[in-house]
Structures are given as structure tokens and as C-alpha cells.
Write a protein that holds these residues in place. Structure first.
Motif, PDB file in Angstrom:
ATOM      1  N   ASN A  31       2.952   0.312 -10.135  1.00 35.30           N
ATOM      2  CA  ASN A  31       2.033   1.380 -10.509  1.00 35.30           C
ATOM      3  C   ASN A  31       2.026   1.714 -11.905  1.00 35.30           C
ATOM      4  N   LYS A  81       2.204   2.238  -3.419  1.00 41.23           N
ATOM      5  CA  LYS A  81       0.987   2.462  -4.380  1.00 41.23           C
ATOM      6  C   LYS A  81       0.572   3.906  -3.927  1.00 41.23           C
ATOM      7  N   ASN A  82       1.013   4.285  -2.731  1.00 41.05           N
ATOM      8  CA  ASN A  82       0.894   5.630  -2.716  1.00 41.05           C
ATOM      9  C   ASN A  82       1.949   6.557  -2.934  1.00 41.05           C
ATOM     10  N   ASP A 134       0.870  -1.114   0.051  1.00 44.35           N
ATOM     11  CA  ASP A 134      -0.041  -0.145   0.077  1.00 44.35           C
ATOM     12  C   ASP A 134       0.973   1.239   0.110  1.00 44.35           C
ATOM     13  N   GLU A 163       3.470   8.864  -0.023  1.00 51.24           N
ATOM     14  CA  GLU A 163       3.917   8.199   1.037  1.00 51.24           C
ATOM     15  C   GLU A 163       5.347   7.869   0.697  1.00 51.24           C
TER      16      GLU A 163
END
Length: 233
Positions: free
Chosen positions: A53, A6-7, A3, A10
Motif C-alpha cells: 500500500n 490492500k483493503n 486484495d 478488511e
């Protein structure tokens, strides 16, 4: 962890945090073993970010970016001990291959205006001639490898520029900015290695290198192909 990868926000914080740690280690710690722990994750993080991504459907283009990042990863490890002539030569080879694979990745079949390319090509050619001339007496056995490396950089610059009408604006700007930063970093590294020391060289080289690969990778992830409208007449 996935996660986080994928951010974008962050990941950016994590990436630049890791880059800062590597720069501090470069400045204040012995290369062995610390750089071998802090330098490799820089490219590895970009590799995994791209993996989770990217929306690339063309398998060949996907392969080019993976190979490019792999070459940069190997080059990074080899160049840590750049005082070793053999490792330095090998690192130049892998970095050149990385740039070549990126050039393949940026190539496209979209028509472009050759007149717009000429001024940029002239500028880059003059810049390359200037750097090589400045380093000529210091390169010695590395003259041919350095010349080839700078030529591939010119090729990479041209392909990055030629993406202008083929992809969305944000992708084009990210990649083009990243390539310019990489060429500046590469030139500084060449001057430092073969000619003379530069102010804040270790800080600037690592910072420019990390930022350049970040923008290039982000630009590729953000890439959206523009539709080609054919003229029926």
C-alpha cells in the motif's frame, strides 16, 4: 489474500483479530510453543500491508521502515522469553534499533518552529528522568541499555512531532498517537520487567504495543508530503 491486504477495513479486522488471539494466548497458554506461533504474525501483517500500500518514492525512507519492522519482528521473538537475561538484552537492542530506524524515517528537511518543540521536549525529558529514576535501583546491569533506549524514544517522539507541518494531518495524527502509545507500552514493560507487577499488565502491554505499531504503519502509508512554498523575499 493480496486484495485483503490492500483493503484497509478488511485488513484492520484481520489485524485486530490476530492481535486478540495473541493476547488470549499470552494470558491463558504457555509461551512455548504457542506465542511463537501467534506473536510474529502481528508485525508480519503490518510489513505486508505497508509493502502493498505504500506510495513512497524515496528508496531510503522505504528502507528505513522495512528495517524498523524487521527489528521489531526480531525483538518480538526474543522478548517472549524475557526471563532469560541474554534474550532480554538482545530484545532491547533490536527494539532500540527499530525506534532509531523509525526516527530516520520521520526525519525531513522541512523548516519547523523550534519554540513549539521545546515544551514537548521538556515534558518527554521529565518523563524519561522520572521512569529511569523510578527503576534506577532495579535496572542494575541494564541501566545503560535502558537509558539509551529511553533516549531513543525521546528522539522518536521529537521526530514524530516535527512531522506536523511536513505531512498531511491524518498521517501526522496517526503516527503521533502511535508513538505516544508505544512509549506508554514501553514504560509499562520496563516497570513490569525490572520493578513490580501492574494491574492488567499483560493485556495492556500487548494491546498498546499492537495498536501503536498499527497506527504508526497506517500513518506512514497515509502520508502525503506538503508542498514547500519558498519565500522569494
Amino acid at each position: 489474500m493480496i486484495d485483503l491486504l490492500k483493503n484497509e477495513k478488511e485488513f484492520t479486522v484481520l489485524f485486530f483479530g490476530m492481535l486478540t488471539i495473541d493476547i488470549l494466548v499470552k494470558l491463558y497458554c504457555p509461551a512455548y510453543p504457542y506465542r511463537y506461533l501467534t506473536k510474529p504474525p502481528i508485525v508480519l501483517m503490518l510489513f505486508f500491508y505497508y509493502h502493498f500500500n505504500n506510495k513512497e518514492k524515496n528508496k531510503k525512507k522505504h528502507l528505513w521502515i522495512n528495517l524498523a519492522l524487521l527489528m521489531f519482528f526480531i525483538g518480538d521473538i526474543l522478548i517472549i522469553n524475557h526471563t532469560n537475561v541474554v534474550l532480554l538484552g538482545a530484545s532491547l537492542l533490536f527494539f532500540a534499533l527499530g525506534k532509531l530506524f523509525l526516527s530516520f524515517r520521520f526525519s525531513h528537511k522541512f523548516d519547523f518552529n523550534i519554540s513549539r518543540l521545546i515544551p514537548f521536549s521538556i515534558i518527554m525529558f521529565v518523563y524519561t528522568v522520572f521512569i529511569v529514576s523510578y527503576l534506577f535501583n532495579s535496572l542494575k546491569n541494564f541501566f545503560v541499555p535502558a537509558l539509551i533506549s529511553f533516549f531513543i524514544s525521546l528522539l522518536l517522539f521529537q521526530f514524530a512531532f516535527l512531522r506536523k507541518d511536513a505531512v498531511n494531518k491524518i498521517s501526522y495524527m496517526y503516527v503521533f498517537f502511535g508513538v505516544i502509545l508505544y512509549i506508554i507500552c514501553e514504560s509499562m514493560m520496563a516497570i513490569k520487567t525490572f520493578k513490580t507487577d501492574l494491574p492488567l499488565q499483560d493485556l495492556l502491554i500487548m494491546l498498546l504495543y499492537g495498536v501503536s505499531l498499527y497506527f504508526i504503519t497506517m500513518g506512514i502509508v497515509k502520508e502525503r508530503r506538503r508542498k514547500i512554498v519558498l519565500n522569494p523575499f
